[in-house]
Design a protein around this motif. Structure first.
Motif, mmCIF file in Angstrom:
data_model
loop_
_atom_site.group_PDB
_atom_site.id
_atom_site.type_symbol
_atom_site.label_atom_id
_atom_site.label_comp_id
_atom_site.label_asym_id
_atom_site.label_seq_id
_atom_site.Cartn_x
_atom_site.Cartn_y
_atom_site.Cartn_z
ATOM 1 N N SER A 180 7.781 -34.021 -16.009
ATOM 2 C CA SER A 180 8.542 -32.850 -16.378
ATOM 3 C C SER A 180 9.855 -32.730 -15.928
ATOM 4 C CB SER A 180 7.719 -31.497 -16.075
ATOM 5 O OG SER A 180 7.932 -31.167 -14.693
ATOM 6 N N ARG A 181 10.336 -33.481 -14.923
ATOM 7 C CA ARG A 181 11.615 -33.165 -14.373
ATOM 8 C C ARG A 181 12.251 -34.588 -14.499
ATOM 9 N NH1 ARG A 181 10.734 -29.841 -8.664
ATOM 10 N NH2 ARG A 181 8.650 -30.016 -9.042
ATOM 11 N N SER A 182 11.840 -35.536 -15.417
ATOM 12 C CA SER A 182 12.509 -36.972 -15.664
ATOM 13 C C SER A 182 12.752 -37.010 -16.931
ATOM 14 C CB SER A 182 11.395 -37.933 -15.159
ATOM 15 O OG SER A 182 10.846 -37.991 -13.868
ATOM 16 N N ALA A 183 13.913 -37.728 -17.382
ATOM 17 C CA ALA A 183 14.399 -37.978 -18.508
ATOM 18 C C ALA A 183 15.376 -39.180 -18.557
ATOM 19 C CB ALA A 183 15.483 -36.574 -19.094
ATOM 20 N N LEU A 184 15.756 -39.635 -19.939
ATOM 21 C CA LEU A 184 16.286 -40.837 -19.909
ATOM 22 C C LEU A 184 17.979 -40.456 -19.740
ATOM 23 C CD1 LEU A 184 14.811 -41.765 -23.080
ATOM 24 C CD2 LEU A 184 14.798 -43.324 -21.117
ATOM 25 N N TYR A 185 18.611 -41.310 -19.151
ATOM 26 C CA TYR A 185 20.122 -41.054 -18.734
ATOM 27 C C TYR A 185 21.072 -41.917 -19.714
ATOM 28 C CZ TYR A 185 23.999 -40.641 -15.575
ATOM 29 O OH TYR A 185 25.392 -40.177 -15.033
ATOM 30 N N LEU A 186 21.441 -41.179 -20.584
ATOM 31 C CA LEU A 186 22.292 -41.744 -21.749
ATOM 32 C C LEU A 186 23.457 -42.412 -21.202
ATOM 33 C CD1 LEU A 186 21.291 -42.059 -24.571
ATOM 34 C CD2 LEU A 186 19.897 -40.344 -23.224
ATOM 35 N N PRO A 187 24.382 -41.901 -20.236
ATOM 36 C CA PRO A 187 25.667 -42.390 -19.765
ATOM 37 C C PRO A 187 25.657 -43.818 -19.576
ATOM 38 C CG PRO A 187 25.445 -40.353 -18.979
ATOM 39 C CD PRO A 187 24.138 -40.577 -19.545
ATOM 40 N N ARG A 188 24.583 -44.331 -18.954
ATOM 41 C CA ARG A 188 24.255 -45.843 -18.423
ATOM 42 C C ARG A 188 23.258 -46.640 -19.438
ATOM 43 N NH1 ARG A 188 26.103 -46.482 -13.330
ATOM 44 N NH2 ARG A 188 28.025 -45.377 -13.211
ATOM 45 N N PHE A 198 19.176 -50.010 -20.259
ATOM 46 C CA PHE A 198 18.394 -48.613 -20.084
ATOM 47 C C PHE A 198 18.653 -47.892 -18.820
ATOM 48 C CE2 PHE A 198 15.854 -51.204 -23.306
ATOM 49 C CZ PHE A 198 16.279 -50.385 -24.390
ATOM 50 N N GLU A 199 18.800 -46.520 -18.507
ATOM 51 C CA GLU A 199 18.491 -46.032 -17.319
ATOM 52 C C GLU A 199 17.885 -44.676 -17.517
ATOM 53 O OE1 GLU A 199 21.676 -46.955 -14.966
ATOM 54 O OE2 GLU A 199 21.853 -44.958 -14.092
ATOM 55 N N SER A 200 17.283 -44.360 -16.536
ATOM 56 C CA SER A 200 16.414 -43.156 -16.500
ATOM 57 C C SER A 200 16.763 -42.220 -15.066
ATOM 58 C CB SER A 200 14.987 -43.320 -16.671
ATOM 59 O OG SER A 200 14.556 -44.220 -15.520
ATOM 60 N N THR A 201 16.602 -40.848 -15.393
ATOM 61 C CA THR A 201 16.667 -40.087 -14.243
ATOM 62 C C THR A 201 15.097 -39.816 -13.672
ATOM 63 O OG1 THR A 201 18.833 -39.062 -14.737
ATOM 64 C CG2 THR A 201 17.438 -37.936 -13.222
ATOM 65 N N LEU A 202 14.676 -39.852 -12.677
ATOM 66 C CA LEU A 202 13.476 -39.690 -12.387
ATOM 67 C C LEU A 202 13.236 -38.763 -11.102
ATOM 68 C CD1 LEU A 202 11.955 -43.331 -12.397
ATOM 69 C CD2 LEU A 202 12.269 -41.556 -14.245
ATOM 70 N N THR A 203 12.444 -37.817 -10.974
ATOM 71 C CA THR A 203 12.181 -36.946 -9.939
ATOM 72 C C THR A 203 10.710 -37.180 -9.443
ATOM 73 O OG1 THR A 203 13.744 -35.332 -11.009
ATOM 74 C CG2 THR A 203 12.102 -34.608 -9.201
ATOM 75 N N PHE A 204 10.901 -37.305 -8.151
ATOM 76 C CA PHE A 204 9.472 -37.245 -7.417
ATOM 77 C C PHE A 204 9.287 -36.148 -6.431
ATOM 78 C CE2 PHE A 204 11.416 -41.401 -8.231
ATOM 79 C CZ PHE A 204 10.508 -42.059 -8.562
ATOM 80 N N THR A 205 7.875 -35.453 -6.572
ATOM 81 C CA THR A 205 7.679 -34.085 -6.052
ATOM 82 C C THR A 205 6.524 -34.544 -5.144
ATOM 83 O OG1 THR A 205 6.009 -33.854 -7.897
ATOM 84 C CG2 THR A 205 8.468 -33.036 -8.100
ATOM 85 N N GLY A 206 6.292 -33.642 -4.113
ATOM 86 C CA GLY A 206 5.341 -33.411 -3.077
ATOM 87 C C GLY A 206 6.250 -33.215 -1.983
ATOM 88 N N GLY A 207 6.408 -33.887 -0.828
ATOM 89 C CA GLY A 207 7.047 -33.626 0.255
ATOM 90 C C GLY A 207 6.606 -32.808 1.458
ATOM 91 N N VAL A 221 13.287 -31.418 -0.054
ATOM 92 C CA VAL A 221 12.198 -32.676 0.252
ATOM 93 C C VAL A 221 11.120 -32.555 -0.826
ATOM 94 C CG1 VAL A 221 12.866 -32.820 3.001
ATOM 95 C CG2 VAL A 221 10.966 -31.058 1.913
ATOM 96 N N GLN A 222 10.955 -31.588 -1.560
ATOM 97 C CA GLN A 222 10.188 -31.432 -2.565
ATOM 98 C C GLN A 222 10.314 -31.803 -3.919
ATOM 99 O OE1 GLN A 222 8.687 -27.330 -2.407
ATOM 100 N NE2 GLN A 222 7.548 -27.488 -0.612
ATOM 101 N N ALA A 223 11.675 -32.251 -3.789
ATOM 102 C CA ALA A 223 12.101 -32.816 -5.291
ATOM 103 C C ALA A 223 13.086 -33.893 -5.218
ATOM 104 C CB ALA A 223 12.709 -31.796 -6.406
ATOM 105 N N LEU A 224 12.728 -35.231 -4.891
ATOM 106 C CA LEU A 224 13.847 -36.210 -4.780
ATOM 107 C C LEU A 224 14.018 -36.778 -6.367
ATOM 108 C CD1 LEU A 224 12.078 -38.176 -1.985
ATOM 109 C CD2 LEU A 224 13.632 -36.144 -1.857
ATOM 110 N N THR A 225 15.204 -36.826 -6.653
ATOM 111 C CA THR A 225 15.651 -37.414 -7.884
ATOM 112 C C THR A 225 16.673 -38.477 -7.814
ATOM 113 O OG1 THR A 225 15.540 -35.019 -8.932
ATOM 114 C CG2 THR A 225 16.907 -36.629 -9.858
ATOM 115 N N LEU A 226 16.194 -39.364 -8.362
ATOM 116 C CA LEU A 226 16.969 -40.832 -8.043
ATOM 117 C C LEU A 226 17.038 -41.531 -9.674
ATOM 118 C CD1 LEU A 226 14.714 -40.911 -5.676
ATOM 119 C CD2 LEU A 226 15.887 -42.870 -5.068
ATOM 120 N N ARG A 227 17.806 -42.463 -9.882
ATOM 121 C CA ARG A 227 18.142 -43.115 -11.129
ATOM 122 C C ARG A 227 17.359 -44.515 -10.989
ATOM 123 N NH1 ARG A 227 23.304 -41.426 -11.245
ATOM 124 N NH2 ARG A 227 23.987 -43.742 -11.971
#
Length: 812
Positions: A180-188, A198-207, A221-227
């Motif tokens: 729900s907190r991940s999506a495609l990253y259109l600029p790249r 292709f590139e995507s923005t991914l969010t990892f939850t837990g922490g 720490v409960q939401a790590l967002t990387l690409r």
């Protein structure tokens, strides 16, 4: 013979099946109608952006045709310890799309096992003997005559780089991907004729169980967002000729098992990794290249660092010129419009982390041949600041009313040039060479070459070498020389390596240099000098001078006095790497990666006199004179000021908040003794002492005890340093005696050495009137007599000296 009734029955059963299949095909919309209103990205694999649903629709028009799939991490976590860096390359795989009814499979063949043969049955036998991998399954959603359309969104939004696993393996928390907190990253997300990105923005939850390394870098720490990035790449043509690997040449590469190999020949094939480079005129001594190798420096690197990166990387043109190329290697600044992860750009990327850490050179290779398609260097940005701080510690430069000494920045930038060249060398396919010190190769790990001038002052003017070394030129010529037609390539390459040996150029790489029990007398990390022992004595002299000069002038006016400890750490431990280098001379064995018939040295035990000189120098590092910090330095360092981090790069302490000079001395002493009594070295000393003119383990333990336990008694703080060093020696002897990985002979000698200490302690206890010394001896006897009851004091490690963390091959 079938009856007419049976034939009619089969026909009646088949008609509904055919009708169903035809109906299914007819129900599928055309690609044009399915993608109406979507943004089309034509290119290698045409795809469509469905903005309303946040989806990528991939058009597949080539089946059973191999291409290269690479994943990478353009947006990192920022922790050196976890290792998820900006620009980090991930897996690279040969894959193909295979159609099975409505399913489209992304299949990875097993190229580790092959049959290089014209016989299809022979190839099939190997393919069916080893597993392949289906990486993903897609469903056909639209179709034309020769193409299908699939929804690639879930494939692109998965954790392809295994972020979850990396965090878990470093014990930094349990995370999961949150769709729900991940999506495609259109600029790249882009398309080109030979590569689709292709590139995507991914969010990892837990922490909930996030570790300190995560907490250090994450805003939450409960939401790590990387690409994460995905590249589909057209494979190179078949005009590249692989070059066979040679263990003496110092190249990374590929290997695989070829089951079509005739019995009697080596079934494992090995080829070096290298860029494709061809001369326009192979017969000419000097020729331009058909297509030059071009690298790009990260446009996010600030000046003057950017210029230093450019300068250092461009050194490699010297090596290509030596190989007979003209203008075949270029380095430029990355255009603002370019994507660093685009496969078309060889990159030198400037990477930020919360702590200093390793830099490394990686590459995308064609797994079939070893051809390098993209070189990618990741340089840690905090390294330059560490070198600057070392220069501050050496020079004590901050005097009132005087300008800041330019030598510090000069030294830091000189290191960046060397580091840029070093890591780029890996992306050319070249391994470390730790036997090439004295500036013979930028592929060694250099310690600053600090001199004392005639007046006894510290001189940084030649701290780091400049330019490519002779070994580097030999390596590039070996890997990239384009021989004229008719040349016997193997013979020509053998002659090239032989000439290098005749000129004194040798190659020893990571496994031999990194082992703490290593034996090679010239294979060391972060050392200098033609002789490790002589250089250790020189380094100790530089260290002594720097400590004599140490004062509040080592930090800027207005800086917290407690930050003096930051500057003191690398100066107090300035000799650590040269100590490790000297240790390898004790029980040292010289050897090469010889092959039969090349007439070079195979193995040779180091002369006993050389071993003794090394042992003498190492014993000097255990002396109270070297280990004891003077009072004028100790009194300058208060507890850490509020607001300043308690970094692990400071000395470990047992005294609470106050500075602990004894802990610093113990960690340094433990460092030396751990190398001298390493179980591999101890076992080798027993073996060498029995069969050659070498130091024996008895020689080492006897002299170690004579110089510590039986040495002249000191006073004051030096006495406490002396006593704890003795306990450190006993700790390592007790451990060696009980170590199941050590030889029986080594354990026996350690047991005899412990008995010697016991006799000495018993005798001294009857004579001494010094209460501290008496307590020390009583504790010693209790440790020896009841080792299972007396728990030894916890070993204190030195603060990280090299980039924090364990070293890995292909990095610095």
């Amino acid at each position: 013979m079938k009856s007419p009734f049976t034939s009619k029955l089969w026909l009646l059963l088949l008609i509904p099946l055919l009708s169903t299949t035809a109906a299914f095909a007819q129900k599928l919309p055309s690609i044009a109608s399915k993608t109406a209103g979507m943004k089309k990205y034509p290119g290698y694999f045409t795809f469509y952006w469905d903005e309303n649903n946040g989806k990528i629709w991939l058009e597949i028009d080539r089946f059973n045709k191999d291409f290269l799939y690479v994943n990478s991490l353009p947006g990192g976590l920022g922790s050196n310890d976890i290792g998820l860096d900006r620009g980090q390359l991930g897996g690279q795989r040969i894959v193909s799309f295979q159609k099975i009814g409505p399913k489209i499979m992304l299949v990875q063949p097993n190229l580790d096992y092959r049959a290089i043969s014209d016989n299809a049955n022979e190839r099939r036998a190997v393919e069916e003997s080893f597993a392949k991998s289906i990486l993903w399954g897609f469903k056909t959603e639209a179709a034309d005559d020769d193409a299908v359309l699939v929804d690639a969104t879930d494939f692109l939004l998965r954790d392809a780089h295994d972020v979850v696993g990396s965090i878990k393996r470093t014990r930094q928390g349990s995370y999961k991907l949150d769709a729900s907190r991940s999506a495609l990253y259109l600029p790249r997300t882009k398309n080109f004729p030979k590569n689709t990105e292709f590139e995507s923005t991914l969010t990892f939850t837990g922490g909930e169980d996030a570790g300190g390394f995560v907490r250090e870098v994450a805003p939450d720490v409960q939401a790590l967002t990387l690409r994460q990035h995905h590249s589909f790449i057209e494979l190179p043509d078949n005009n590249y000729t692989p070059r066979e690997a040679d263990p003496r040449a110092g190249y990374f590469g590929i290997s695989y098992f070829d089951y079509a190999t005739p019995v009697g020949e080596d079934i494992e094939k090995r080829y070096i990794a290298r860029h494709r480079l061809q001369k326009k005129n192979p017969s000419a001594k000097v020729s331009e290249a058909v297509k030059p190798i071009v690298y790009y420096v990260d446009n996010g690197a600030p000046e003057p660092i950017r210029t230093a990166l450019l300068d250092g990387a461009r050194w490699w043109n010297q090596a290509f010129e030596a190989a007979g190329y003209k203008d075949a290697f270029r380095v430029e600044v990355l255009p603002d419009s370019a994507d660093p992860m685009d496969i078309r750009y060889n990159m030198i990327q400037w990477v930020h982390r919360s702590t200093r850490g390793w830099s490394y050179g990686a590459s995308v290779q064609d797994p079939r041949t070893g051809e390098i398609i993209k070189g990618h260097v990741s340089l840690g940005s905090l390294r330059v600041r560490q070198d600057y701080m070392i220069a501050e510690g050496l020079l004590a430069p901050y005097e009132d009313g005087k300008p800041v000494n330019k030598a510090m920045m000069d030294m830091a930038l000189a290191r960046i040039r060397q580091l840029s060249a070093h890591e780029l060398g890996h992306t050319l396919g070249i391994m470390h060479n730790y036997a090439a010190n004295n500036n013979a190769s930028v592929m060694d790990y250099p310690h600053p070459q600090v001199q004392l001038d005639r007046a006894g002052k510290i001189d940084l003017s030649k701290a780091y070498g400049t330019g490519i070394g002779d070994w580097d030129k030999l390596a590039v010529t070996y890997g990239y020389q384009d021989f004229p037609k008719g040349t016997n390539e193997k013979k020509a390459l053998d002659e090239l390596l032989a000439q290098g040996r005749a000129n004194g150029l040798t190659f020893i790489s990571d496994r031999d240099a990194r082992s703490p029990g290593g034996a090679h007398p010239t294979a060391h990390l972060w050392d200098n000098g033609a002789n490790a022992t002589e250089e250790l004595l020189h380094v100790l002299d530089v260290r002594k001078k720097a400590l004599q000069n140490f004062s509040e002038k080592n930090i800027k006016p207005g800086a917290a006095m407690s930050t003096l400890e930051d500057v003191l750490v690398p100066i107090y431990n300035y000799h650590r790497y040269q100590t490790e280098a000297a240790a390898k001379l004790v029980g040292g064995v010289n050897y090469t990666y010889a092959v039969r018939g090349d007439k070079q040295l195979v193995t040779e035990v180091l002369d006993k006199k050389e071993q003794q000189k090394a042992l003498d120098a190492m014993l000097r590092t255990l002396s109270p004179e070297v280990l004891t910090l003077p009072e004028n330095i100790i009194t300058l360092i208060p507890p850490r000021a509020p607001g300043l981090r308690n970094s692990r790069e400071l000395f470990a302490k047992r005294t609470g908040l106050t500075f602990d000079p004894l802990a610093a001395a113990q960690a340094s002493a433990d460092f030396t003794v751990s190398f001298l009594l390493h179980p591999e070295r101890a076992s080798r000393l027993v073996e060498l002492g029995a069969r050659s003119n070498s130091l024996s383990l008895q020689d080492v333990t006897n002299q170690l005890i004579e110089n510590t336990w039986k040495g002249r008694r000191e006073n004051g703080l030096a006495a406490q340093v002396q006593l704890q060093t003795e306990q450190v020696v006993l700790t390592h002897l007790l451990a060696l005696a009980q170590n199941p990985n050590a030889s029986y002979g080594a354990r026996a000698v350690a047991t005899a050495a412990i008995a010697d200490i016991k006799r000495h302690a018993t005798s001294q206890a009857k004579r001494t009137r010094d209460d501290n010394y008496k307590a020390h001896l009583a504790f010693t006897l209790a440790r020896i007599e009841k080792p299972e009851e007396i728990v030894p004091t916890k070993v204190l490690d030195l603060p990280p000296g090299a980039p924090i963390g364990d070293g890995i091959f292909g990095c610095e």
